[in-house]
Design a protein around this motif. Structure first.
Motif, PDB file in Angstrom:
ATOM      1  N   TYR A 187      -0.706   9.934  -2.470  1.00  0.00           N
ATOM      2  CA  TYR A 187       0.442   9.603  -1.309  1.00  0.00           C
ATOM      3  C   TYR A 187       1.616  10.626  -1.049  1.00  0.00           C
ATOM      4  N   THR A 197       6.393   3.747 -12.421  1.00  0.00           N
ATOM      5  CA  THR A 197       5.551   2.934 -10.799  1.00  0.00           C
ATOM      6  C   THR A 197       6.607   3.666  -9.587  1.00  0.00           C
ATOM      7  N   VAL A 198       6.105   3.409  -8.719  1.00  0.00           N
ATOM      8  CA  VAL A 198       6.619   3.605  -7.489  1.00  0.00           C
ATOM      9  C   VAL A 198       8.145   2.320  -7.718  1.00  0.00           C
ATOM     10  N   ILE A 249       3.714   8.790  -4.363  1.00  0.00           N
ATOM     11  CA  ILE A 249       2.944   7.940  -4.730  1.00  0.00           C
ATOM     12  C   ILE A 249       1.562   8.126  -5.252  1.00  0.00           C
ATOM     13  N   LYS A 284      -2.121   5.879  -6.855  1.00  0.00           N
ATOM     14  CA  LYS A 284      -2.520   5.076  -6.736  1.00  0.00           C
ATOM     15  C   LYS A 284      -3.804   5.532  -6.980  1.00  0.00           C
ATOM     16  N   HIS A 336       0.716  -1.390  -0.028  1.00  0.00           N
ATOM     17  CA  HIS A 336       0.037   0.206   0.018  1.00  0.00           C
ATOM     18  C   HIS A 336       0.883   1.270  -0.065  1.00  0.00           C
ATOM     19  N   PRO A 337       0.675   2.391  -0.684  1.00  0.00           N
ATOM     20  CA  PRO A 337       1.411   3.411  -0.655  1.00  0.00           C
ATOM     21  C   PRO A 337       1.784   3.885   0.737  1.00  0.00           C
ATOM     22  N   ALA A 389       5.161   7.474 -10.026  1.00  0.00           N
ATOM     23  CA  ALA A 389       5.577   8.231  -8.117  1.00  0.00           C
ATOM     24  C   ALA A 389       6.588   8.751  -8.302  1.00  0.00           C
TER      25      ALA A 389
END
Lengths: 235, 235, 235, 235
Positions: C55, C198-199, C48, C50, C21-22, C107
């Motif tokens: 976040y 992506t992260v 990040i 989502k 989870h972020p 991200a």
């Protein structure tokens, strides 16, 4: 070589719930030293004396992955092995460690720290010197029954490396005799031996020496002389 | 010296389930500082004030292996020791920490970081200066009731080291008086003292200072002037 | 600013048992980045995205000690805050992160890595260049729908730092427009912004960039040109 | 490509409670290598042979976050894949690893260590040489059925990098043929391949090589020649 003890007696020498038992401490400290870069590639070593037992890490194994069952135990001063782990060799440093024990040490550490090696390359003479540095105060000076002071020049003997580690013994013993106040001997192109009254003193003094070696290398890169005088403050 | 408190009362001062209790925080932060190379070889120190109690790590012990029971507790401003752990010595930094507390600090950190030592060797005058660096914005500027800005030149006093740590007190107090906006004092060939309003501010500011010291050393190696102007952008 | 959500709804955005989870990942990655020296002294940041939630770690706090409850959550692209932790400030990097999200990032990472700062000091022009290095192959090249190649010259824009971080937004957006293939922008005397789809891509690309920055600094110390040609092999 | 085995049979190849199982060891060692800076940014790789099974970490993934289920398993010497994790690619290093297995290796490690890259930039010829260093004694010398000695000059071939990693195979095989005693091949501007009889030998030898690369770079910074003779001791 074989031990006069039964297997069970041998194991009792190294298995303990006490984290401060030498066999446990050697494992813990070697993990610490690995992260400091002192004992990578199976290099380096450590030995702790507890009364008439000397605990020694084996040769040629990964120091950060030691377990108590890997420890050699030697009786001191008879030098008889009380415990010989199967399929392992006693440390090639053993004769060097003994030179420190003969001087009254409680533990001895051998590192391949690059800072130690580099100071032996920068300093082409028989000693490494550094002066006027706070960290010198962490190094004991037996003849004063205390420690070196900030204004002292710390002088550490450098001996020449040999093809076989055990052949260092004579020159190490000579360096100890020639520099009675030293608690470390540098080995050119190789590393350093540091000892202390207890395992904790050996470990913290090894940190002080390594700090001073690193500082000397960085000072040299910046064109500064580690053994030079304190310069007058500029306005 | 002895404490007016019973042993049980003394222990209540340092045993707590709260990880943010000063006695617990000192242990945790010292482990952190050890990995940063700030407190190896028993060097360096830390003290936290909680209301009228000042917690101080002992002198000459391994900072990364401290336990709450090793903590000294002093009453402030009476300076009476409320807790004196047996067979330990209060930190030689104590008078220095008090100079920071007298200025309103909530915590004080002393490191032997090599970056701090190296900037005192590169800078032969009475201060270290660095300018035009983002990280300067992490350093408080009390006279502005805020922080220094990116375009400011941060100037940190350098005092001369003395043979005995406690003898630094007068020159440290003088540096604090002469540089009322500073929250750090460098000690030549020794290290740095950093303080802050809270333990977390002291810790994060110590990180900012150390970052700036390291940057200044690396800039010097590359022939760049840490206190120089922003150069015009080249096409 | 206030959130349109109830406190319970706000908390549901950040509390999760899923380590991916972020809100959990930001905490874990910041601890990782702290050990790399990227986010000491409360510096640096990470965000990040989502789906339509962004976040963001708060400003001015210790990045290695974040907890999910410290996270800000912004709705994207409305830019309304859905979660505002009490007594914390949203990251000053937020406008910068949004510039990356507007370009399609998943991200964005901001570091104060000294290697990043040093390459902006060594390179006095508008870009940093490095060529003929394997690690360049870890950097995406969107116009080729793939990655840069070993023989490419990677060129990363350097923008000038400003007194206030949010004022970087226009020049960052301009750099992104001028260098459509870049996934990083260096900020002179400050650090670097890196983003990815992506992260995980943002994180691994941040590692590749930092590796290249460090290599360029070390090459410069050794008198080598990071953007130079492959020299002919000498016999 | 597809595996002749059922999914359950494939999984039995990689799931084990034994921490010394190759699939578990690869994960553990990659975490270790990440902290050493050898495999950041998804770079680097490792492979272990166990009887007729070769375990290989996948390409383009974070090496410090591998899990046993990510492992490829190839049958040796048939080179048929027995296990192909879904949505992952076999390492681009696979042909290089096979060149080492064809020479009898039990494990092969590929790092992007900056020290390895820097020695290929300092040394513009076809080999890197270092002499008279204790750590050389950690490198095996097959033709002597033992190890190199302190006084030996260790010579490691440097091959030129190619745009695609798999295209290194021929020159790597040629280097292995030309330098039958070497257990490492440097790749210019890229990194190093190291192999050993067992996974532990490969790992400790990779540490010895990296130590020697770092020492050579630091010696060069200090104006010293890593391959130079031992200088006479100065009085």
């Amino acid at each position: 070589m074989s031990s006069p003890l039964s297997e069970e007696e041998q194991n009792q020498l190294v298995y303990s719930d006490d984290p401060h038992h030498p066999a446990n401490l050697i494992c813990e400290l070697c993990r610490n030293f690995y992260t400091l870069g002192w004992v990578t590639g199976t290099g380096g070593g450590i030995s702790i004396r507890k009364e008439d037992h000397i605990y020694i890490a084996p040769s040629g194994v990964q120091k950060e992955r030691l377990a108590p069952e890997n420890m050699f135990v030697m009786e001191y001063p008879s030098l008889n092995y009380l415990r010989l782990p199967e399929s392992l060799k006693p440390s090639a440093c053993t004769p060097l460690f003994l030179a420190a024990y003969d001087k009254g040490a409680g533990a001895c550490i051998h590192t391949h720290s690059q800072w130690a090696v580099l100071v032996t390359l920068i300093n082409k003479g028989k000693t490494f010197k550094i002066a006027n540095t706070e960290m010198i105060k962490g190094i004991p000076c037996p003849s004063r029954k205390g420690y070196f002071g900030y204004h002292d020049t710390l002088e550490i003997p450098i001996i020449e490396n040999t093809a076989h580690e055990e052949d260092l013994r004579d020159s190490l013993a000579q360096a100890i005799a020639d520099y009675p106040d030293t608690s470390a001997v540098l080995v050119r192109r190789h590393g350093v031996y540091v000892w202390g009254d207890t395992v904790w003193k050996a470990k913290t003094q090894a940190e002080c020496y390594d700090y001073l070696f690193q500082l000397a290398v960085e000072m040299t890169k910046l064109g500064l002389d580690p053994a030079g005088p304190i310069e007058p403050v500029q306005d």
